[in-house]
Design a protein around this motif. Structure first.
Motif, PDB file in Angstrom:
ATOM      1  N   GLY A  19      13.219  27.999  26.506  1.00  0.00           N
ATOM      2  CA  GLY A  19      13.586  26.588  26.555  1.00  0.00           C
ATOM      3  C   GLY A  19      13.518  25.889  25.224  1.00  0.00           C
ATOM      4  N   SER A  20      13.272  26.647  24.166  1.00  0.00           N
ATOM      5  CA  SER A  20      13.154  26.067  22.831  1.00  0.00           C
ATOM      6  C   SER A  20      13.526  27.117  21.799  1.00  0.00           C
ATOM      7  CB  SER A  20      11.730  25.583  22.588  1.00  0.00           C
ATOM      8  OG  SER A  20      11.484  25.406  21.210  1.00  0.00           O
ATOM      9  N   PRO A  21      14.155  26.726  20.691  1.00  0.00           N
ATOM     10  CA  PRO A  21      14.432  27.680  19.605  1.00  0.00           C
ATOM     11  C   PRO A  21      13.164  28.271  18.997  1.00  0.00           C
ATOM     12  CG  PRO A  21      15.765  25.701  19.359  1.00  0.00           C
ATOM     13  CD  PRO A  21      14.750  25.408  20.421  1.00  0.00           C
ATOM     14  N   ALA A  22      12.022  27.651  19.263  1.00  0.00           N
ATOM     15  CA  ALA A  22      10.751  28.160  18.732  1.00  0.00           C
ATOM     16  C   ALA A  22      10.258  29.380  19.500  1.00  0.00           C
ATOM     17  CB  ALA A  22       9.689  27.066  18.762  1.00  0.00           C
ATOM     18  N   GLY A  23      10.838  29.669  20.669  1.00  0.00           N
ATOM     19  CA  GLY A  23      10.447  30.822  21.450  1.00  0.00           C
ATOM     20  C   GLY A  23       9.134  30.629  22.195  1.00  0.00           C
ATOM     21  N   TYR A  24       8.667  31.695  22.812  1.00  0.00           N
ATOM     22  CA  TYR A  24       7.391  31.667  23.523  1.00  0.00           C
ATOM     23  C   TYR A  24       6.234  31.729  22.535  1.00  0.00           C
ATOM     24  CZ  TYR A  24       9.614  32.432  28.086  1.00  0.00           C
ATOM     25  OH  TYR A  24      10.358  32.285  29.232  1.00  0.00           O
ATOM     26  N   LYS A  25       5.118  31.123  22.906  1.00  0.00           N
ATOM     27  CA  LYS A  25       3.927  31.164  22.070  1.00  0.00           C
ATOM     28  C   LYS A  25       3.384  32.590  21.997  1.00  0.00           C
ATOM     29  CE  LYS A  25       3.703  26.644  21.498  1.00  0.00           C
ATOM     30  NZ  LYS A  25       3.897  25.984  20.190  1.00  0.00           N
ATOM     31  N   ASP A  26       2.604  32.859  20.951  1.00  0.00           N
ATOM     32  CA  ASP A  26       2.148  34.227  20.711  1.00  0.00           C
ATOM     33  C   ASP A  26       0.635  34.307  20.531  1.00  0.00           C
ATOM     34  OD1 ASP A  26       2.503  36.930  20.418  1.00  0.00           O
ATOM     35  OD2 ASP A  26       2.950  36.842  18.283  1.00  0.00           O
ATOM     36  N   THR A  27      -0.103  33.430  21.190  1.00  0.00           N
ATOM     37  CA  THR A  27      -1.557  33.419  21.061  1.00  0.00           C
ATOM     38  C   THR A  27      -2.228  33.444  22.430  1.00  0.00           C
ATOM     39  OG1 THR A  27      -1.598  30.990  20.984  1.00  0.00           O
ATOM     40  CG2 THR A  27      -1.476  32.163  18.872  1.00  0.00           C
ATOM     41  N   GLN A  28      -3.473  33.888  22.444  1.00  0.00           N
ATOM     42  CA  GLN A  28      -4.221  34.018  23.691  1.00  0.00           C
ATOM     43  C   GLN A  28      -4.368  32.678  24.406  1.00  0.00           C
ATOM     44  OE1 GLN A  28      -7.793  36.337  23.469  1.00  0.00           O
ATOM     45  NE2 GLN A  28      -8.770  35.273  25.174  1.00  0.00           N
ATOM     46  N   GLU A  29      -4.552  31.628  23.654  1.00  0.00           N
ATOM     47  CA  GLU A  29      -4.745  30.298  24.238  1.00  0.00           C
ATOM     48  C   GLU A  29      -3.614  29.939  25.200  1.00  0.00           C
ATOM     49  OE1 GLU A  29      -5.405  25.666  22.697  1.00  0.00           O
ATOM     50  OE2 GLU A  29      -4.640  27.206  21.324  1.00  0.00           O
ATOM     51  N   TYR A  30      -2.407  30.381  24.859  1.00  0.00           N
ATOM     52  CA  TYR A  30      -1.240  30.026  25.665  1.00  0.00           C
ATOM     53  C   TYR A  30      -1.130  30.856  26.944  1.00  0.00           C
ATOM     54  CZ  TYR A  30       3.627  28.769  26.662  1.00  0.00           C
ATOM     55  OH  TYR A  30       4.778  28.310  27.253  1.00  0.00           O
ATOM     56  N   TRP A  31      -1.595  32.132  26.892  1.00  0.00           N
ATOM     57  CA  TRP A  31      -1.351  33.051  28.009  1.00  0.00           C
ATOM     58  C   TRP A  31      -2.571  33.321  28.888  1.00  0.00           C
ATOM     59  CZ3 TRP A  31       3.469  33.239  28.913  1.00  0.00           C
ATOM     60  CH2 TRP A  31       4.419  33.310  27.888  1.00  0.00           C
ATOM     61  N   ALA A  32      -3.757  32.885  28.466  1.00  0.00           N
ATOM     62  CA  ALA A  32      -4.971  33.284  29.185  1.00  0.00           C
ATOM     63  C   ALA A  32      -5.609  32.157  29.999  1.00  0.00           C
ATOM     64  CB  ALA A  32      -5.991  33.852  28.190  1.00  0.00           C
ATOM     65  N   GLY A  33      -4.842  31.151  30.354  1.00  0.00           N
ATOM     66  CA  GLY A  33      -5.380  30.081  31.178  1.00  0.00           C
ATOM     67  C   GLY A  33      -5.661  30.555  32.592  1.00  0.00           C
ATOM     68  N   PRO A  34      -6.472  29.805  33.367  1.00  0.00           N
ATOM     69  CA  PRO A  34      -6.845  30.215  34.733  1.00  0.00           C
ATOM     70  C   PRO A  34      -5.649  30.477  35.642  1.00  0.00           C
ATOM     71  CG  PRO A  34      -8.195  28.376  33.991  1.00  0.00           C
ATOM     72  CD  PRO A  34      -7.147  28.560  32.951  1.00  0.00           C
ATOM     73  N   ARG A  35      -4.653  29.610  35.569  1.00  0.00           N
ATOM     74  CA  ARG A  35      -3.484  29.774  36.439  1.00  0.00           C
ATOM     75  C   ARG A  35      -2.703  31.032  36.066  1.00  0.00           C
ATOM     76  NH1 ARG A  35       1.032  25.015  37.530  1.00  0.00           N
ATOM     77  NH2 ARG A  35       2.292  26.174  39.033  1.00  0.00           N
ATOM     78  N   ALA A  36      -2.560  31.256  34.753  1.00  0.00           N
ATOM     79  CA  ALA A  36      -1.831  32.437  34.295  1.00  0.00           C
ATOM     80  C   ALA A  36      -2.565  33.719  34.688  1.00  0.00           C
ATOM     81  CB  ALA A  36      -1.650  32.373  32.776  1.00  0.00           C
ATOM     82  N   MET A  37      -3.883  33.699  34.598  1.00  0.00           N
ATOM     83  CA  MET A  37      -4.659  34.886  34.944  1.00  0.00           C
ATOM     84  C   MET A  37      -4.595  35.186  36.437  1.00  0.00           C
ATOM     85  SD  MET A  37      -5.602  36.130  32.146  1.00  0.00           S
ATOM     86  CE  MET A  37      -6.645  37.436  32.788  1.00  0.00           C
ATOM     87  N   MET A  38      -4.573  34.140  37.249  1.00  0.00           N
ATOM     88  CA  MET A  38      -4.432  34.354  38.687  1.00  0.00           C
ATOM     89  C   MET A  38      -3.087  35.007  39.000  1.00  0.00           C
ATOM     90  SD  MET A  38      -7.027  33.773  40.509  1.00  0.00           S
ATOM     91  CE  MET A  38      -6.112  33.979  42.046  1.00  0.00           C
TER      92      MET A  38
END
Length: 456
Positions: free
Chosen positions: A378-397
């Motif tokens: 959804g952005s030319p910047a692409g998906y984030k590439d750090t743990q903070e972005y992918w390791a939230g409670p909802r994402a882990m569930m």
């Protein structure tokens, strides 16, 4: 030590180990470097065998538009036109072909003996992010990866960026085919109604090359935008892969970009600027830091970045040598896993470890569930590439639920999966948890959600 490095090579720079892959890794560093040779890249792309390209996609889109127009004027349609397939049929074919490209790329990455190559393709695909918004982009977005990025992994960054910025997917995504030089023939005819579009030029500087804070200003963006006016898409793609330079849209005159004056005319003007941006020290720093952040640590070791920049400038951005600087640094081989897997990495590494060649929901839908649907950042910047972005409670569930679902279809023994995938990197506590699991499904899920599998 060598055995540990073998597993680090497969796990950190690829999608994990398995019995077959480990046998092929005699010298870990050489194994990685050999995946960036011209022959290796050619072999991988031949094995991918997509049988679909931009030319076919653009021609299908032209047919789709023609059919839509005819359907709006149904009362004026000839008998011959009535015999044509409907626009909906063409649209479905287009979407099916595009989705097939995505699925084949993922399935090939799962089975490939050159996973580092596919990790690099994934990295640069996100670096040059395009989103599949609208019918044109749904048809073209996946082809940017296979046509402009993957073929240039074993070459110079300047060649990759020229291929990317002139690819129909990028030109359409960032509206450059609509950009018209104010003083061009077309610009003068429009009397100010149509003009310059700076979207692509801005993202080239901000996201693709120099990076934010590199010292360029709005005047540089505008001058680059003027230089690439006329870079557009051949709507018929009869004799090209889709790129077309329209001289009548190009802003005449010399350009002053980032302290250098470019006197070349036509399409060559933009090409010269892009080549210089690719060789700039700021670009070397920006892209090298992103690579180290992606592969080694969210807090990229400055020593590795500095060495990569040095090699970048010495070799004029020859990517195999630049990446070799990262691979050869001892800091890249720490036994501590510092990088949290993205959903794509998690899915591919899970399927590879468990011997799963297909999943339900399919790869694309599974990635959507996990939060990283292909070509949907959804952005030319692409998906984030750090743990903070992918390791939230909802994402882990989401990961836990997906892992539990996939583990139902795994036939391999859980302890064998764990040992073959991580070898000496497998923690004793994880081994104990797997051995005490109440079921095979639970054992596999526990392994897939273990810290050493989730991080690389």
């Amino acid at each position: 030590m060598e055995n540990t490095q073998t597993y680090i090579a497969a796990h950190r720079f690829g999608y994990g180990a398995n019995k077959k892959l480990i046998k092929q890794i005699d010298q870990p560093k050489a194994w990685l470097l050999n995946q960036m040779t011209t022959d290796s890249v050619s072999t991988e792309l031949s094995a991918l065998s997509l049988n679909w390209n931009s030319r076919q996609a653009i021609q299908a889109m032209a047919l789709y538009r023609k059919q839509k127009k005819q359907e709006k004027n149904v009362n004026q349609m000839s008998n011959e036109s009535m015999m044509m397939a409907s626009s909906e049929t063409t649209k479905k074919r287009l979407n099916k072909q595009s989705m097939q490209v995505v699925k084949l790329t993922i399935s090939h990455a799962i089975e490939s003996n050159n996973p580092f190559f596919w990790r690099l393709v994934d990295f640069f695909s996100n670096h040059f992010s395009v989103s599949a918004n609208g019918q044109n982009m749904r048809a073209l977005a996946p082809l940017l990866e296979s046509e402009a990025i993957a073929p240039n992994i074993a070459g110079y960054f300047s060649n990759m960026i020229l291929a990317v910025e002139s690819h129909p997917a990028m030109l359409i995504y960032l509206n450059n085919e609509q950009s018209i030089g104010p003083n061009s023939k077309a610009g003068k005819r429009s009397k100010g109604k149509k003009g310059l579009n700076e979207n692509l030029a801005r993202e080239i500087m901000e996201l693709h090359t120099l990076g934010v804070g590199a010292g360029y200003d709005q005047a540089d963006v505008t001058e680059l935008a003027r230089a690439i006016t006329g870079w557009g898409v051949d709507g018929a793609a009869k004799s090209t892969a889709g790129f077309m330079f329209r001289k009548g849209l190009h802003e005449p005159g010399k350009r002053d970009v980032f302290g250098k004056v470019y006197k070349a005319a036509g399409v060559e003007q933009g090409r010269q600027i892009l080549k210089d941006l690719a060789l700039n020290a700021k670009t070397a720093e920006f892209v090298s830091r992103k690579l180290v952040t992606h592969f080694i640590s969210d807090d990229a070791p400055q020593r590795i970045v500095d060495e990569m920049v040095k090699v970048w400038l010495e070799t004029k951005g020859y990517l195999p040598k630049v990446l070799a600087a990262m691979i050869n640094d001892p800091l890249s081989w720490s036994e501590q896993n510092n990088k949290f897997k993205t959903p794509r990495e998690f899915l591919i590494s899970t399927c590879q470890a468990c011997g799963v060649k297909r999943v339900r929901p399919d790869f694309v839908k599974s990635l959507s569930i996990l939060g990283q649907q292909p070509f949907s950042a959804g952005s030319p910047a692409g998906y984030k590439d750090t743990q903070e972005y992918w390791a939230g409670p909802r994402a882990m569930m989401g990961r836990i639920e997906w892992a539990e679902h996939v583990s139902k279809f795994v036939k391999r023994v859980p302890t064998n999966i764990a040992n073959q995938t991580l070898g000496p990197l497998l923690d004793e506590r994880t081994k104990l948890l797997i051995s005490r699991a109440e079921s095979k499904q639970q054992a596999i899920t526990l392994f897939l959600m273990s810290p050493e599998f989730q991080k690389r």
